[in-house]
Design an enzyme around this catalytic site. Sequence first.
Site, PDB file in Angstrom:
ATOM      1  N   CYS A 139      45.957  48.118  30.333  1.00  0.00           N
ATOM      2  CA  CYS A 139      47.032  47.235  29.887  1.00  0.00           C
ATOM      3  C   CYS A 139      47.686  47.782  28.628  1.00  0.00           C
ATOM      4  O   CYS A 139      48.869  47.612  28.396  1.00  0.00           O
ATOM      5  CB  CYS A 139      46.508  45.838  29.558  1.00  0.00           C
ATOM      6  SG  CYS A 139      45.083  45.356  30.498  1.00  0.00           S
ATOM      7  N   GLU A 147      45.376  37.494  29.535  1.00  0.00           N
ATOM      8  CA  GLU A 147      45.510  38.872  29.060  1.00  0.00           C
ATOM      9  C   GLU A 147      46.274  39.607  30.146  1.00  0.00           C
ATOM     10  O   GLU A 147      45.721  39.943  31.190  1.00  0.00           O
ATOM     11  CB  GLU A 147      44.113  39.489  28.871  1.00  0.00           C
ATOM     12  CG  GLU A 147      43.247  38.750  27.870  1.00  0.00           C
ATOM     13  CD  GLU A 147      43.722  38.928  26.442  1.00  0.00           C
ATOM     14  OE1 GLU A 147      44.311  39.984  26.143  1.00  0.00           O
ATOM     15  OE2 GLU A 147      43.535  38.008  25.637  1.00  0.00           O
ATOM     16  N   LYS A 195      34.732  35.443  38.563  1.00  0.00           N
ATOM     17  CA  LYS A 195      35.281  35.966  39.795  1.00  0.00           C
ATOM     18  C   LYS A 195      35.807  37.362  39.548  1.00  0.00           C
ATOM     19  O   LYS A 195      36.840  37.552  38.923  1.00  0.00           O
ATOM     20  CB  LYS A 195      36.408  35.062  40.331  1.00  0.00           C
ATOM     21  CG  LYS A 195      36.771  35.467  41.770  1.00  0.00           C
ATOM     22  CD  LYS A 195      38.182  35.086  42.163  1.00  0.00           C
ATOM     23  CE  LYS A 195      39.218  36.123  41.804  1.00  0.00           C
ATOM     24  NZ  LYS A 195      39.030  37.404  42.512  1.00  0.00           N
ATOM     25  N   GLU A 212      55.905  47.597  33.851  1.00  0.00           N
ATOM     26  CA  GLU A 212      54.609  48.236  33.676  1.00  0.00           C
ATOM     27  C   GLU A 212      54.310  49.133  34.872  1.00  0.00           C
ATOM     28  O   GLU A 212      54.368  48.690  36.012  1.00  0.00           O
ATOM     29  CB  GLU A 212      53.513  47.176  33.544  1.00  0.00           C
ATOM     30  CG  GLU A 212      52.169  47.758  33.133  1.00  0.00           C
ATOM     31  CD  GLU A 212      51.081  46.686  32.968  1.00  0.00           C
ATOM     32  OE1 GLU A 212      51.155  45.658  33.673  1.00  0.00           O
ATOM     33  OE2 GLU A 212      50.179  46.883  32.147  1.00  0.00           O
TER      34      GLU A 212
END
Lengths: 480, 715
Positions: free
Chosen positions: B460, B426, B354, B556
Amino acid sequence: MACENKFTSQDSRTFKQRDFDAIIVGAGISGSFIANEMCQKGLKVLLLEAGKHFNKNTYPTREIDANSQLYWSGGIELNTSASIGILRPKGVGGGSIVNQALVDRFDSIALDSWKEQSGVSFFTQKDMAPWYDSAEKELAIQEIPEQYRNGNAKIFQQGFEKNNYKWAPLKRAQKDCHFEDGNDCIECLSGCRIDSKQSMGVTVLKKALAKGLYLLPEFEVLKVSDLGDSVKVLGIDVYGERRTFRAKKLVMASGAIGNSKLLLNSGFASKLPALGENFYTHPQSMVLGLYDQDINAHKGPLQSLKSDDTTFRANYFKLENVFAPPVAIAMLVPKLGHYHLDKMRRISNMACIEVAIRDTHAGKITTNSKGKVQVHKELDTRDKETQEKGLAAIYRIFNSTGAKEIVNGSFAIGLHLMGGLGIGTNDKKSVVTPDFNLHGFKNIFAADSSIFPNAPGINPSFTIMALSKMASDKIIRSWQ
Amino acid sequence: MSLDTETDLNLKHARPHAISSSDDPSSKAPPQMESAQTGLDFSRYPHMQKNLSLHLPKHKAMLSKYMSKRQIKGLIKTGDSIIPGDGKNFPAFSETDFHYEIDRMLDFMTEDDRQGALMLLGIFSFLPKFLITALLLFTEKSHLFPNIVAAPLRMINIGIRGMIFTLYYSKIDDQKGQGQKIMDAMNYHTTIVRRDLNATSGSQDVLDYGLYIAPSSDNMKEIYARAHQSEKGLSKMPLNMRLKYIEALKTVILNKRGAIIDRIQLETQKSRSDALFSEIFGVLDHLQFLCQKAPKALGDAKVKTPIVLMGKKSRVVFGPVGTVLVISPWNYPFYQAIVPITTSFVAGNATLYKPSEFTPLQGLVEEILLEAGFERDWIQVIYGDGNTGAQLIKHRPDKIFFTGSVATGKRIMAAAAEHIIPVELELGGKDPMIVFEDANLERATSGALWGAMTNTGQSCTSVERLYIQESIYEDFKKILLEKARDIKQVVDDNGDSDIGQMTTTAQVEIVSKHLEDAKSKGAKILCGMEWDRKSVKIPPIILENVSEEMLVAREETFGPILPLFKFDDESEAVSLANDSEYGLSASVWSKDMKRTERVARALVTGNVSINNVMLTEGNHHLPFGGTKLSGIGRYKGVWGLQNFSNLKSVISESMSSKIEANWYPYTDEKYGIFDALTETLFKGGLLGFIKFAVLGMKLENYSNKAGKKGRNRSR
């Protein structure tokens, strides 16, 4: 999750049933007919088929796929001397997917010969008639109207008339070919996409599925065992997993080669000395006539006429007016390179007639130590002479109708695979009793072309249907 | 949807479909489903319009599962001997591409027939064409010979002519239209009219990938049914066969990389260099790793059997887990699709993929897989948003591989807990870069800039905290800012651009929020102050005087903002770096290799680059994954392959009549022997070893006798 739907075939991954009233190996004509008879009586039946389950939306449309996926071994199999190409259909519906659905009752010549060889008393016109009638009720049967007969049929008819040979229109198991739409039914050699040809899927199998038949395609049976009061079947499914099924009764319906192979590999040879013997195949030799004008043998209905000649019959052959798609024609035309291209270029100028002989030299089916089947079948002098007579008739037909060139097909083919489990009263010389069970095994039956005691010289499929109806009746009675 | 109808440059395909309802809290997507495409003026990017459709010729990079190059050569040569063409209407065999379809025949032949045919073709490849022709004509003279010679001659004739004629005369639907041309040359045309469809059948098969848009739960059942069906076939496929598909995929991606970059760029707005370096190169490197290392990684691993179990053999067998669900993010949509998908496939699993609703790359993955010869259901692509992901999880994959935000990761883990589905997550990072005073400033500043700004900061593992030792802070800052002002930011067409634009407006809002928050709390903006807080073209923004209360210090940002911090000494640097809820990757820069080693080991993180930045990910032999909120699990490398596998421990010995020591009866005598043996075994020493050997034999003999005799049975 289509697997729970009784109206379609099963998926092995979700199919949980293990025990049945009857297991039938092979979803060809015999298997489908017997399955239906049993399901109509409310029995729990598992019909196993090694090939795929196609329908009108999924039949392969290209010859490469049709040859690969509708026949065993990916197309053509060979006898041990590689002189006959054997086409053994593989799939739900068996031969009824790839055949021309010709409907012919046996004449006295065939039935008398069978009665004499087998000692089975019901091989008479009188005894067989009601079963033919019963089979006929399952099918729509038509002849091809004259205005639709194609160029190939016209040459056939002309040639026959010029040489005083007798011809007749064919009876085909078909419903609505709609020739007025311009359908070219050579395509139905790989499955009828308009559900007109009366293949098992649109006739008895449809009825059987509606009555709760368990149909498991892509399941190849490897071994069958008789356990005295029940039977066991071991096979391998499409996922490569081995599975076992049990039942009270077993019907072998995987054809002459399939049945012989399976029983031989299951260790039945010692109990059935005639197993694999008396194999016949009506070897057919196709001949191409090349004309100046367009014949377009590939257009319209593929086969409209047949030979109906007592002299031919007495000489053990018949002539058929057939054709084939390009790959098959290419295989028949000998040689290669420019010679070959020259002939292929003129495919629409080709007429085609084949001689099918009523072979008398028995063949034999064996298996080797690895379980691989071997078909031993040769033409003896007599069979070869018969072939020559038939070819001579074809040449006359072509020459008298103005063919410019005649090309003999490079090898013979065998489409009618018969024998191996011949029916008869003598347990040393036959495999199946007049009650259709194997000699010495009251729970294992067969009623397909494998039980033919010899070559009849007539198309087998209608007789397979009649015998299967008869056998179903006997098998179901044996329960009560 | 047919491949053939996608020739026109339908830019609609590039836009993600408006899929789910906006009031589903499980969806992270903003209601209006906008992405950077909104307001994008395509006329400014003419190069993109050239190559948007990956309309591929039907050439498969992997021609045949069975044939070697030599055999293919033989096939073509033999084909030409049999069908030389007539220079007019009949092409020569080699002028067609029909031999690409050979597996349509080979798949259904018996093993013996196939091997025989291929062996012959291999031999023919060495012969000149005239000799092949002569040989085949010779086989037609079989009737002159006794059966023992004639039969093989006929078999060769039928087998070889059969193969060539089947390929040539089957009206194969090739790109060049040769199939039809040959039919025309023969004036052979047939039709079947399907009244029920109101159409004429006998035409091309429609290629249906099963592209699903907003699948319902009914579709879910079908999706999983197909996956389960594929599982069986895939688990039985030998590993080296699976690697052939990977090899083919590598070729396809390599050949199509320009067009793939175009699609990536269109949907992500990154620079072409970012797409080439990180996505294309990275993917190819990973595929190469798989081909090289998978056999060893997934082969049976022999494991030591201790002396108490002498005579038994122990090993670990790697097998598939079943169906793996891969949910991918929008920042590296191609890389984060292909890498987990191919790892899953090589491990023998069926895969459900997906993509992010922001960067669906609609049709791209399906096309390249198909061209590489993959079968349709091995990897199914399901388009949708978080809702779709939730539904997919509800129907129970055997493993979930998710790359994305912490918030979604938590939801996924919670959903997986229901059925104890293993998850690999992750998630985000707030990665630190630590620069010591003895670092080379030129190198470290370039590294820092790239680490912070690559992919416009949307990685990331991008550097989001830069710790500079106090003594070099000012010098470092000066050089860094010079280089930052040099950054070229354009969504380019030729590779001449450092960074592109932000991919989603939602992220732009977050960056803006962090910046405003920092500014309002006293941070100093050193560069990038010209940004209007709204545009997707966010320039490099470097901050100093950043304090712990600012969002930009702890959360983040996932944008081109780089906050600078000072530190005094090593322990402070480590302490500051570890002071985070995240721990994905880090880098440490110093001439002193002992120091870098100490720091690397002290950092609580999943990846460390020493004297480089974000480089562990560049080596596909290294595993990748994070600590703390950065996620669970490791993928890539040998560990990655094994994490997509089921580890099955197997211990075996041949059948014997022995009764084992640890089986009944447990008598007091046995107790004594065993107790003594335990002591000698674990105490050690040479004498102990001898004692152990003696006791071991005693135990074995006793157990066997006692086991057979039993306590009370009179035997």
